[in-house]
Motif scaffolding. Structure first.
Motif, short mmCIF file in Angstrom:
data_model
loop_
_atom_site.label_atom_id
_atom_site.label_comp_id
_atom_site.label_asym_id
_atom_site.label_seq_id
_atom_site.Cartn_x
_atom_site.Cartn_y
_atom_site.Cartn_z
N TYR A 62 -4.14 2.41 -8.88
CA TYR A 62 -4.82 3.66 -9.19
C TYR A 62 -4.68 4.00 -10.68
CZ TYR A 62 -4.70 4.11 -4.13
OH TYR A 62 -4.84 3.88 -2.79
N LYS A 63 -5.70 4.66 -11.21
CA LYS A 63 -5.72 5.05 -12.62
C LYS A 63 -4.91 6.33 -12.83
CE LYS A 63 -10.31 3.07 -13.48
NZ LYS A 63 -11.70 3.37 -13.95
N PRO A 115 0.83 -1.21 0.00
CA PRO A 115 0.00 0.00 0.00
C PRO A 115 0.86 1.26 0.00
CG PRO A 115 0.00 -1.02 2.17
CD PRO A 115 0.70 -1.98 1.25
N ILE A 116 0.37 2.30 -0.68
CA ILE A 116 1.11 3.57 -0.78
C ILE A 116 0.22 4.72 -0.34
CG2 ILE A 116 2.61 2.77 -2.65
CD1 ILE A 116 0.80 4.30 -4.59
N ASP A 117 0.87 5.83 -0.08
CA ASP A 117 0.17 7.06 0.26
C ASP A 117 0.81 8.19 -0.54
OD1 ASP A 117 -1.61 8.77 1.37
OD2 ASP A 117 -0.59 8.93 3.31
N PHE A 118 0.07 9.25 -0.80
CA PHE A 118 0.57 10.35 -1.60
C PHE A 118 0.89 11.56 -0.72
CE2 PHE A 118 -2.09 7.97 -4.62
CZ PHE A 118 -1.15 7.72 -5.61
N GLU A 119 2.07 12.11 -0.91
CA GLU A 119 2.43 13.37 -0.26
C GLU A 119 1.79 14.50 -1.06
OE1 GLU A 119 6.63 13.60 -0.13
OE2 GLU A 119 6.88 11.66 0.84
N ASP A 179 -8.12 12.03 -6.62
CA ASP A 179 -9.48 12.07 -6.08
C ASP A 179 -9.85 10.80 -5.31
OD1 ASP A 179 -9.72 10.19 -8.06
OD2 ASP A 179 -11.19 11.29 -9.26
N GLY A 180 -8.85 9.97 -4.99
CA GLY A 180 -9.10 8.72 -4.29
C GLY A 180 -9.01 7.51 -5.19
N LYS A 181 -9.20 7.73 -6.50
CA LYS A 181 -9.13 6.62 -7.44
C LYS A 181 -8.22 6.93 -8.63
CE LYS A 181 -13.81 4.87 -6.51
NZ LYS A 181 -15.13 4.55 -7.11
#
Length: 391
Positions: free
Chosen positions: A312-313, A32-36, A327-329
């Motif tokens: 994610y797209k 899993p990743i997260d965005f800064e 936007d979450g996706k």
């Protein structure tokens, strides 16, 4: 035949291991990743260059003497405040007075000779007009008169020179200011045969100082008169002083194959903290914009790929400069027009509005059982080393 069979067995084993490794990698759980993220907002952007320089008075004068002699009297010392025309030192005048008296005596003698030759010339002129003396005698008298006249003029110049030299024995301050240095003491002999001896250095106004900074040739193209400057000195490490570029000198200086140019910076010094000779660490602001719409520069360097964003797209667009939102996706690209940058922030001229969250990087979420992300192990790598020993 046996050798061929062994080769095929080896090849088969390698294929089995490779297929097993591929299956294991395919079964690897997606990390899993997260965005800064950061907002598009208004900030101050500055471009600057750094240099070192030396604190100097704006106006300083080296006071010397044009005559040789013994320093008989000093009237000032270090840090003495002086006025223009004030006597600050005197040389012994004995020899200079003697030279002046000799010059005056020679002038007096020359004037007496001229008086005699003038009268003699007039007498011969009268006699010659009556035909009582020859032309040769008349011309001889005229020549003696002219020589006596020139001797008087020369003697008068010698007296003037002797008087001037006597005046040079009294040293006066050429400006209002403060004495920075003193190079002589009473009783010391100074010789002015080949060069003017330096006695004092006087600064005009220590409340108006300047910094002469050496700027590298790679940076000098951005330096212009009027640009804002800040600088610090080691004597007051907690203080930041401000000034303005007043002059960019065209002469280059080469030291150890490094080419620099002198830049003169004003340095107001009302509290007299800045002293001549201090080394200044200078920052010259070559470009400044206040409150411009901007994004972190790393947002423009961010470029997602399927390998980095996983499930994610990515909605990409063709363009040179772009920032990304999420936007979450879906990660969506926004083509922007950029302006000035200071390396940390970049000005946005158009393409995205204030307050929008843009992606600046990706952070991999760490495994709860470990402080660091788990790394995939090669199926060919040996297992972890054990510390237990067989007994």
């Amino acid at each position: 035949m046996k050798r061929i069979s062994k080769v095929w067995i080896g090849i088969a084993a390698i294929i089995v291991v490779a297929v097993g490794a591929w299956l294991l990698s395919g079964m690897k759980k997606e990390r899993p990743i997260d965005f800064e993220k950061d907002n598009v907002k208004h900030v101050n952007i500055r471009n600057s260059i750094t240099a070192t320089g030396t604190i100097e008075p704006v106006t300083s004068v080296t006071v010397g003497t044009q005559v040789s002699g013994i320093v008989s009297k000093l009237y000032v010392d270090y840090n003495s405040v002086v006025k223009k025309g004030q006597i600050i030192a005197e040389l012994d005048k004995t020899n200079l007075i003697s030279e002046l008296n000799t010059a005056k005596a020679n002038l007096s003698s020359a004037q007496s000779t001229l008086a005699y030759e003038t009268a003699n010339y007039k007498r011969y002129k009268t006699l010659y007009s009556k035909g009582l003396v020859s032309a040769d005698d008349y011309e001889s008298a005229e020549l003696s008169y002219l020589k006596a006249k020139e001797t008087v003029a020369s003697s008068r110049e010698t007296v003037q020179k002797a008087q001037t030299n006597l005046g040079y024995a009294t040293i006066t301050s050429p400006i209002d200011g403060i004495v920075l240095s003193k190079a002589v003491e009473e009783g010391q002999t100074v010789a002015a045969s080949f060069s003017t001896p330096e006695l004092f250095t006087i600064a005009q106004d220590l409340t108006d100082m300047r910094v002469v900074a050496d700027v590298d040739e790679a940076d000098i193209g951005d330096v212009k008169e009027g640009e804002r400057v800040t600088f610090t000195v080691d004597a007051y490490p907690d203080d930041t002083f401000e000034g303005t570029v007043t002059q960019v000198r065209q002469e280059a200086t080469t030291t150890n194959n490094v080419v620099t140019y002198e830049v003169v910076i004003s340095a107001p010094n009302a509290d007299l903290k800045l002293k001549p000779g201090l080394t200044a660490s200078v920052t010259i602001y070559t470009a400044e914009k206040q409150g411009v719409l901007s994004v972190p520069s790393k947002a423009l360097r961010f470029s997602p790929t399927p390998e980095t964003v996983g499930k994610y797209k990515i909605a990409d667009k063709n363009g040179k400069n772009k920032v990304w939102t999420f936007d979450g996706k879906t990660l969506t690209a926004h083509i922007v027009q950029i302006g000035m940058s200071d390396g940390v922030n970049t000005e946005i001229l158009s393409g995205i509005s204030e307050g929008t969250e843009v992606i600046t990087g990706i952070t991999e979420i760490m495994d709860e059982a470990s402080e660091e992300p788990q790394q995939e192990r090669s199926p060919f790598a040996p297992g972890p080393r054990r510390n237990d020993k067989k007994k």
